[in-house]
Design an enzyme around this catalytic site. Structure first.
Site, mmCIF file in Angstrom:
data_model
loop_
_atom_site.group_PDB
_atom_site.id
_atom_site.type_symbol
_atom_site.label_atom_id
_atom_site.label_comp_id
_atom_site.label_asym_id
_atom_site.label_seq_id
_atom_site.Cartn_x
_atom_site.Cartn_y
_atom_site.Cartn_z
ATOM 1 C CE1 TYR A 79 -3.233 -23.494 -19.546
ATOM 2 C CE2 TYR A 79 -5.591 -23.389 -19.111
ATOM 3 C CZ TYR A 79 -4.464 -22.890 -19.749
ATOM 4 O OH TYR A 79 -4.564 -21.800 -20.551
ATOM 5 C CG PHE A 131 3.950 2.350 -8.897
ATOM 6 C CD1 PHE A 131 4.996 2.626 -8.046
ATOM 7 C CD2 PHE A 131 4.055 1.265 -9.753
ATOM 8 C CE1 PHE A 131 6.138 1.823 -8.042
ATOM 9 C CE2 PHE A 131 5.192 0.466 -9.758
ATOM 10 C CZ PHE A 131 6.235 0.747 -8.897
ATOM 11 C CB THR A 132 6.510 3.816 -12.942
ATOM 12 O OG1 THR A 132 6.670 2.597 -12.213
ATOM 13 C CG2 THR A 132 7.464 4.861 -12.404
ATOM 14 C CG ASP A 222 -1.077 -0.400 -5.775
ATOM 15 O OD1 ASP A 222 -0.637 -1.363 -5.107
ATOM 16 O OD2 ASP A 222 -0.502 0.029 -6.792
ATOM 17 C CE LYS A 265 6.946 -4.111 -5.675
ATOM 18 N NZ LYS A 265 6.067 -3.101 -6.183
ATOM 19 N NE ARG A 388 11.340 4.968 -9.484
ATOM 20 C CZ ARG A 388 10.752 3.971 -10.157
ATOM 21 N NH1 ARG A 388 9.956 3.128 -9.563
ATOM 22 N NH2 ARG A 388 10.942 3.826 -11.456
ATOM 23 C CG PHE A 454 12.280 3.959 -15.093
ATOM 24 C CD1 PHE A 454 11.011 4.354 -15.471
ATOM 25 C CD2 PHE A 454 12.420 2.807 -14.325
ATOM 26 C CE1 PHE A 454 9.893 3.615 -15.086
ATOM 27 C CE2 PHE A 454 11.310 2.066 -13.929
ATOM 28 C CZ PHE A 454 10.043 2.473 -14.332
HETATM 29 C C1 LIG Z 1 5.539 -2.768 -7.520
HETATM 30 C C2 LIG Z 1 4.293 -2.004 -7.574
HETATM 31 C C3 LIG Z 1 3.400 -2.135 -8.641
HETATM 32 C C4 LIG Z 1 3.696 -3.000 -9.847
HETATM 33 O O1 LIG Z 1 3.827 -4.324 -9.491
HETATM 34 P P1 LIG Z 1 4.775 -5.357 -10.288
HETATM 35 O O2 LIG Z 1 4.593 -6.635 -9.571
HETATM 36 O O3 LIG Z 1 6.175 -4.835 -10.210
HETATM 37 O O4 LIG Z 1 4.285 -5.399 -11.687
HETATM 38 C C5 LIG Z 1 2.220 -1.417 -8.593
HETATM 39 N N1 LIG Z 1 1.959 -0.596 -7.559
HETATM 40 C C6 LIG Z 1 2.797 -0.435 -6.532
HETATM 41 C C7 LIG Z 1 2.458 0.486 -5.416
HETATM 42 C C8 LIG Z 1 4.004 -1.123 -6.491
HETATM 43 O O5 LIG Z 1 4.849 -0.934 -5.465
#
Ligand SMILES: *Cc1c(COP(=O)(O)O)cnc(C)c1O
Length: 481
Positions: A79, A131-132, A222, A265, A388, A454
């Site tokens: 932990y 980003f969303t 990001d 990613k 998208r 979405f």
């Molecule tokens: C996927 C993504 C996010 C969000 O990340 P999650 O792991 O899906 O929560 C944020 N910014 C960018 C550019 C992304 O591609």
């Protein structure tokens, strides 16, 4: 990596061997029609048993390396104070050059913490593009999001190599109008997702950094798709042709005060990360992390994924890894263009994108052309892409649809998962659908959640076009295809 054949043409060659495979099946067209009807024409709501090639996202779907899997076996489940964390911290210090590593359960959790710490009502966050999940978190915290995107960002046919650049004059104007004190940070998104995985240039990042520094505004990157952005800098920005991916990533990191990423990613795991060298930011993150994510040394991730992220951070600096999906996407986009499919150019990282407004010019944005295209290609191929476009935009306070700048259908290319044959198949079915575009109609919501609709919203095909499309496909290819 691209390799030149004796004919002179380039092919995206795999710099890895496949040692574990997952079987996939092509469900017949009648099954696909039933599945998309049940899913409300929303590809998010399909089950993978009904999907042949899953190109919804590259999030958490990349192939992991043998070294990542091996690292998972020696992870330390504790932990607090687990050894796996210290390996991650060492990788963050070595690869990214930051002092502090803050694990979180995924990218949006990092955004949540940033919103909590930095954003107040009345603030304005300036970024190259949203980003969303980013926009949702900053807006929930009361901040406004301004996208100072490059003039070419929204042109789906372009030869501009860095459509992800921030417009520096626009950035300066927002700071002048709002006042620097109202801009908690400037956010640069690597390989800008929603405009087609388009990179920013190092020169642009440095210029944005200079503006931020002049006004005392922190710069946040990001880094979810950082290795592809570094690869594009190497291959498209002349000054970096001979610089390694690792050195380019380090130089990018030197421009930022804090970075965060979705580990799903570029690092091919399921987790997220915030990194900074700023003591004050770290103190605040440290306070909130156990409230929302978990203790400092796991932050909501499993120790196995923490271990694998440490390896993934190092591996994403390999040229062969950074270029793996970018070069396959380049091939995919070129083949779409060869077959007359209106693909977004130049090819980006993460996915090949189709411009739904050019593919389905007869469908108005009020009837969601990108959503219609995503569902239609699923019917015609069993391939699952993602909408998208306007479906991905939530309604405004008055309940009106907010038309998206672009209507894109995104075919994600997870890293080291699909082959050239898979890409040829997708291109062929897209070309067939393009030739039968009049069979595709619009969509209308019948179930609509108030935020990030979405993901779970459901729609119907206006005039029942799904069944007609399936019948036309079956007439050409037979019921089994
Ligand atoms: C996927 C993504 C996010 C969000 O990340 P999650 O792991 O899906 O929560 C944020 N910014 C960018 C550019 C992304 O591609």
């Amino acid at each position: 990596m691209n390799i030149r054949l004796s004919t002179g043409s380039l092919i995206p060659i795999e710099m890895h061997k496949v040692r574990i495979v997952q079987a996939t099946a092509l469900p017949p067209v009648a099954q696909r029609l039933a599945a998309i009807e049940a899913a409300g024409y929303n590809t998010f709501l399909l089950r993978t048993r009904d999907v042949f090639l899953d190109m919804l996202t590259d999030s958490g779907t990349n192939a992991m390396s043998d070294n990542q899997l091996a690292a998972m076996m020696v992870s330390d489940d504790a932990y607090a104070g687990g050894e796996s964390f210290y390996k991650l911290e060492a990788a963050v210090q070595e690869v990214l050059g930051y002092k502090y590593a803050v694990p979180v359960h995924q990218g949006r959790a990092a955004e949540h913490l940033l919103a909590k710490i930095f954003c107040k009502p009345g603030d304005t966050v300036v970024m190259n593009y949203h980003f969303t999940t980013t926009k949702a978190h900053f807006e929930i915290a009361g901040a406004k999001v301004v996208e100072a995107h490059s003039p070419q960002a929204l042109q789906t046919e372009s030869s501009e190599q860095f459509k992800g650049n921030i417009d520096l004059d626009w950035l300066q104007r927002v700071i002048d109008t709002e006042g620097a004190a109202k801009v908690p940070f400037v956010r640069m998104e690597a390989t800008t997702n929603l405009i087609g995985g388009q990179p920013f240039a190092m020169a642009n990042l440095k210029a944005a950094r200079a503006i931020c520094a002049k006004h005392g505004i922190p710069l946040v990157i990001d880094c979810s798709l950082i290795s592809e952005n570094a690869y594009f800098i190497k291959s498209r920005e002349a000054a970096y042709a001979d610089v390694s991916i690792a050195a380019i990533i380090r130089e990018m990191m030197d421009q930022a005060d804090l970075i965060y990423l979705s580990g799903r990613k570029s690092t091919c795991v399921r987790g997220g990360l915030i990194a900074t060298s700023n003591d004050a930011y770290y103190e605040q993150l440290k306070a909130w992390l156990p409230v929302y994510e978990g203790f400092l040394t796991y932050g909501g991730m499993s120790s196995k994924e923490v271990e694998a992220m440490a390896v993934g951070l190092r591996e994403m600096c390999d040229y062969e890894v950074a270029s793996s999906s970018a070069d396959l996407i380049q091939f995919f986009v070129q083949r779409m263009i060869d077959r007359g499919v209106p693909a977004v150019t130049p090819a980006g990282g993460l996915a090949g994108h189709v411009d739904a407004m050019r593919f389905l010019p007869h469908i108005p944005q009020t009837e969601y052309p990108a959503g219609a295209l995503a569902a239609a290609i699923y019917i015609a191929s069993g391939v699952r892409p993602m909408e998208r476009g306007t479906v991905s935009m939530d309604r405004d306070a008055a309940g009106n649809d907010v038309p998206s700048d672009l209507e894109l259908c995104r075919f994600a290319v997870p890293r080291r998962v699909y082959s050239m044959a898979h890409m040829e198949y997708v291109v062929d079915r897209l070309a067939w659908l393009h030739a039968h575009q009049e069979l595709v109609g619009g969509l209308k919501f019948y179930h609509e959640p108030p935020v990030l609709r979405f993901f779970t919203g459901k729609m119907e095909a206006l005039g029942g076009w799904g069944a007609k499309l399936a019948a036309a496909f079956e007439a050409d290819f037979g019921p089994a295809c």
